[in-house]
Motif scaffolding. Sequence first.
Motif, PDB file in Angstrom:
ATOM      1  N   PRO A 153      14.034  66.772  59.734  1.00  0.00           N
ATOM      2  CA  PRO A 153      15.234  67.364  59.082  1.00  0.00           C
ATOM      3  C   PRO A 153      16.130  66.311  58.393  1.00  0.00           C
ATOM      4  CG  PRO A 153      14.441  68.884  61.421  1.00  0.00           C
ATOM      5  CD  PRO A 153      14.144  67.491  61.479  1.00  0.00           C
ATOM      6  N   GLU A 154      15.755  65.728  58.795  1.00  0.00           N
ATOM      7  CA  GLU A 154      16.824  63.876  58.444  1.00  0.00           C
ATOM      8  C   GLU A 154      16.176  63.839  57.040  1.00  0.00           C
ATOM      9  OE1 GLU A 154      15.479  64.261  61.508  1.00  0.00           O
ATOM     10  OE2 GLU A 154      14.469  62.128  61.773  1.00  0.00           O
ATOM     11  N   ASP A 155      15.473  64.528  56.638  1.00  0.00           N
ATOM     12  CA  ASP A 155      14.679  64.658  55.172  1.00  0.00           C
ATOM     13  C   ASP A 155      15.638  65.002  53.712  1.00  0.00           C
ATOM     14  OD1 ASP A 155      11.784  63.320  56.474  1.00  0.00           O
ATOM     15  OD2 ASP A 155      12.334  62.479  56.080  1.00  0.00           O
ATOM     16  N   THR A 156      15.944  66.475  54.713  1.00  0.00           N
ATOM     17  CA  THR A 156      16.791  67.669  53.843  1.00  0.00           C
ATOM     18  C   THR A 156      17.839  66.788  53.394  1.00  0.00           C
ATOM     19  OG1 THR A 156      16.408  69.327  55.455  1.00  0.00           O
ATOM     20  CG2 THR A 156      18.135  69.892  54.179  1.00  0.00           C
ATOM     21  N   ALA A 157      17.375  67.517  51.753  1.00  0.00           N
ATOM     22  CA  ALA A 157      18.439  66.278  50.458  1.00  0.00           C
ATOM     23  C   ALA A 157      17.669  67.013  49.712  1.00  0.00           C
ATOM     24  CB  ALA A 157      18.423  65.378  50.897  1.00  0.00           C
ATOM     25  N   VAL A 158      18.874  66.541  48.503  1.00  0.00           N
ATOM     26  CA  VAL A 158      17.966  66.632  47.107  1.00  0.00           C
ATOM     27  C   VAL A 158      17.759  65.455  46.428  1.00  0.00           C
ATOM     28  CG1 VAL A 158      19.290  67.141  43.958  1.00  0.00           C
ATOM     29  CG2 VAL A 158      20.262  68.456  46.020  1.00  0.00           C
ATOM     30  N   TYR A 159      15.899  65.847  46.240  1.00  0.00           N
ATOM     31  CA  TYR A 159      15.256  64.561  45.313  1.00  0.00           C
ATOM     32  C   TYR A 159      15.114  64.924  44.168  1.00  0.00           C
ATOM     33  CZ  TYR A 159      14.119  64.091  50.249  1.00  0.00           C
ATOM     34  OH  TYR A 159      13.305  63.834  51.517  1.00  0.00           O
ATOM     35  N   TYR A 160      15.920  63.382  43.710  1.00  0.00           N
ATOM     36  CA  TYR A 160      15.413  62.912  42.171  1.00  0.00           C
ATOM     37  C   TYR A 160      14.314  62.339  42.218  1.00  0.00           C
ATOM     38  CZ  TYR A 160      20.348  64.738  42.741  1.00  0.00           C
ATOM     39  OH  TYR A 160      21.707  65.725  42.817  1.00  0.00           O
ATOM     40  N   CYS A 161      14.457  61.928  40.195  1.00  0.00           N
ATOM     41  CA  CYS A 161      12.909  61.795  40.065  1.00  0.00           C
ATOM     42  C   CYS A 161      13.823  61.001  38.814  1.00  0.00           C
ATOM     43  CB  CYS A 161      11.824  62.185  39.107  1.00  0.00           C
ATOM     44  SG  CYS A 161      11.176  61.309  38.452  1.00  0.00           S
ATOM     45  N   ALA A 162      13.329  59.630  38.824  1.00  0.00           N
ATOM     46  CA  ALA A 162      14.596  58.547  37.929  1.00  0.00           C
ATOM     47  C   ALA A 162      13.303  57.543  36.965  1.00  0.00           C
ATOM     48  CB  ALA A 162      15.046  57.480  38.523  1.00  0.00           C
ATOM     49  N   ALA A 163      13.770  56.790  36.032  1.00  0.00           N
ATOM     50  CA  ALA A 163      12.674  56.512  35.336  1.00  0.00           C
ATOM     51  C   ALA A 163      13.321  54.999  34.225  1.00  0.00           C
ATOM     52  CB  ALA A 163      12.044  56.794  33.942  1.00  0.00           C
ATOM     53  N   GLY A 164      13.095  53.841  34.791  1.00  0.00           N
ATOM     54  CA  GLY A 164      13.730  52.719  34.261  1.00  0.00           C
ATOM     55  C   GLY A 164      12.559  51.634  33.990  1.00  0.00           C
ATOM     56  N   PRO A 165      13.486  50.168  33.541  1.00  0.00           N
ATOM     57  CA  PRO A 165      12.455  49.657  32.654  1.00  0.00           C
ATOM     58  C   PRO A 165      11.622  48.410  33.662  1.00  0.00           C
ATOM     59  CG  PRO A 165      14.581  49.400  32.842  1.00  0.00           C
ATOM     60  CD  PRO A 165      14.779  49.829  32.584  1.00  0.00           C
ATOM     61  N   ARG A 166      12.249  48.824  35.084  1.00  0.00           N
ATOM     62  CA  ARG A 166      11.189  47.933  35.972  1.00  0.00           C
ATOM     63  C   ARG A 166      11.855  48.934  37.082  1.00  0.00           C
ATOM     64  NH1 ARG A 166      15.181  45.093  33.527  1.00  0.00           N
ATOM     65  NH2 ARG A 166      14.063  44.215  31.663  1.00  0.00           N
ATOM     66  N   VAL A 167      10.720  47.836  38.691  1.00  0.00           N
ATOM     67  CA  VAL A 167      11.239  48.338  39.435  1.00  0.00           C
ATOM     68  C   VAL A 167      12.518  47.735  40.139  1.00  0.00           C
ATOM     69  CG1 VAL A 167       9.885  48.713  41.910  1.00  0.00           C
ATOM     70  CG2 VAL A 167       8.927  48.956  40.436  1.00  0.00           C
ATOM     71  N   VAL A 168      13.623  48.253  40.533  1.00  0.00           N
ATOM     72  CA  VAL A 168      14.538  48.001  41.393  1.00  0.00           C
ATOM     73  C   VAL A 168      14.903  48.834  42.707  1.00  0.00           C
ATOM     74  CG1 VAL A 168      14.925  46.995  39.912  1.00  0.00           C
ATOM     75  CG2 VAL A 168      16.085  49.533  40.471  1.00  0.00           C
ATOM     76  N   ALA A 169      15.307  48.199  43.826  1.00  0.00           N
ATOM     77  CA  ALA A 169      15.222  48.685  44.427  1.00  0.00           C
ATOM     78  C   ALA A 169      16.279  50.284  44.937  1.00  0.00           C
ATOM     79  CB  ALA A 169      15.737  48.055  46.096  1.00  0.00           C
ATOM     80  N   GLY A 170      17.292  50.126  44.244  1.00  0.00           N
ATOM     81  CA  GLY A 170      18.474  50.976  43.718  1.00  0.00           C
ATOM     82  C   GLY A 170      18.738  51.323  42.578  1.00  0.00           C
ATOM     83  N   PRO A 171      19.757  52.962  42.937  1.00  0.00           N
ATOM     84  CA  PRO A 171      19.740  53.249  41.934  1.00  0.00           C
ATOM     85  C   PRO A 171      19.634  52.989  40.815  1.00  0.00           C
ATOM     86  CG  PRO A 171      21.153  54.069  43.222  1.00  0.00           C
ATOM     87  CD  PRO A 171      20.220  52.864  44.007  1.00  0.00           C
ATOM     88  N   ILE A 172      20.468  52.019  40.604  1.00  0.00           N
ATOM     89  CA  ILE A 172      21.281  50.694  39.449  1.00  0.00           C
ATOM     90  C   ILE A 172      19.965  50.259  38.678  1.00  0.00           C
ATOM     91  CG2 ILE A 172      22.577  49.826  38.682  1.00  0.00           C
ATOM     92  CD1 ILE A 172      24.974  50.213  40.550  1.00  0.00           C
ATOM     93  N   GLY A 173      19.928  50.616  37.208  1.00  0.00           N
ATOM     94  CA  GLY A 173      18.855  50.662  36.507  1.00  0.00           C
ATOM     95  C   GLY A 173      17.413  50.799  36.119  1.00  0.00           C
ATOM     96  N   TYR A 174      18.155  52.824  36.446  1.00  0.00           N
ATOM     97  CA  TYR A 174      16.487  53.385  36.248  1.00  0.00           C
ATOM     98  C   TYR A 174      17.554  54.122  35.282  1.00  0.00           C
ATOM     99  CZ  TYR A 174      14.328  52.018  39.376  1.00  0.00           C
ATOM    100  OH  TYR A 174      12.901  51.399  40.259  1.00  0.00           O
ATOM    101  N   PRO A 175      18.236  54.495  34.168  1.00  0.00           N
ATOM    102  CA  PRO A 175      18.994  55.233  33.079  1.00  0.00           C
ATOM    103  C   PRO A 175      17.958  56.802  32.910  1.00  0.00           C
ATOM    104  CG  PRO A 175      17.366  53.558  31.557  1.00  0.00           C
ATOM    105  CD  PRO A 175      16.845  52.905  32.745  1.00  0.00           C
ATOM    106  N   TYR A 176      17.160  56.740  33.312  1.00  0.00           N
ATOM    107  CA  TYR A 176      16.551  57.815  33.029  1.00  0.00           C
ATOM    108  C   TYR A 176      16.500  59.049  34.019  1.00  0.00           C
ATOM    109  CZ  TYR A 176      15.899  56.128  28.746  1.00  0.00           C
ATOM    110  OH  TYR A 176      15.905  55.773  27.701  1.00  0.00           O
ATOM    111  N   TRP A 177      17.060  60.173  34.891  1.00  0.00           N
ATOM    112  CA  TRP A 177      17.156  60.960  35.560  1.00  0.00           C
ATOM    113  C   TRP A 177      16.712  62.564  35.574  1.00  0.00           C
ATOM    114  CZ3 TRP A 177      18.409  58.892  40.522  1.00  0.00           C
ATOM    115  CH2 TRP A 177      18.425  57.793  40.391  1.00  0.00           C
ATOM    116  N   GLY A 178      16.515  62.910  36.624  1.00  0.00           N
ATOM    117  CA  GLY A 178      15.448  64.432  36.733  1.00  0.00           C
ATOM    118  C   GLY A 178      16.982  65.411  37.107  1.00  0.00           C
ATOM    119  N   GLN A 179      16.564  66.378  36.653  1.00  0.00           N
ATOM    120  CA  GLN A 179      18.020  67.461  37.816  1.00  0.00           C
ATOM    121  C   GLN A 179      18.022  67.690  39.071  1.00  0.00           C
ATOM    122  OE1 GLN A 179      14.854  68.369  35.984  1.00  0.00           O
ATOM    123  NE2 GLN A 179      14.227  70.301  37.288  1.00  0.00           N
ATOM    124  N   GLY A 180      16.769  67.082  39.970  1.00  0.00           N
ATOM    125  CA  GLY A 180      16.935  67.509  41.066  1.00  0.00           C
ATOM    126  C   GLY A 180      16.609  68.702  41.815  1.00  0.00           C
TER     127      GLY A 180
END
Length: 122
Positions: A88-115
Motif C-alpha cells: 500500500p505504501e507504493d501508492t503514488a503517481v509515478y512519473y517517467c523522466a529523461a535527462g543527460p545523465r543518471v542522477v539520483a534526484g529529480p533535479i537534472g531531469y529536464p523532461y517529464w511525462g504526465q504521470g
Amino acid sequence: QVQLVESGGGLAQAGGSLRLSCAASGSTGSKYAMGWFRQAPGKERESVATVSWSGYTIYGVDSVKGRFTISRDNAKNTVYLQMNNLKPEDTAVYYCAAGPRVVAGPIGYPYWGQGTQVTVSS
C-alpha cells in the motif's frame, strides 16, 4: 525536446504486480538516462530507479530494492518498471523522466511525462 508517455498504472492488490512503460519520442537520438519517480499525496517527489543508456542502474528508494526492476529497450526508446510484491505504501503517481545523465534526484531531469497513478489496496 523529448516527449514521454507513461502507461501501465492502475489498481493492484497488496502482493500483486504491475508493469509501467514509458515511451520516448522527439529528440531521442541522444543517449538519455531515464528514470522513474513517484509522488504520494503530501510528500515530495522521490526517485524510484534510474537507468543510463548503457544499462547502469540506481535504485533510489530502499523499500523497492528486490521488488522493483527498471529496464530499457533502446531500440524502442522505452523504459520499464516492473513492480512486484506491491505494498500500500507504493501508492503514488509515478512519473517517467529523461535527462543527460543518471542522477539520483529529480533535479537534472529536464523532461517529464504526465504521470500515471498506481494504487495498491491492502
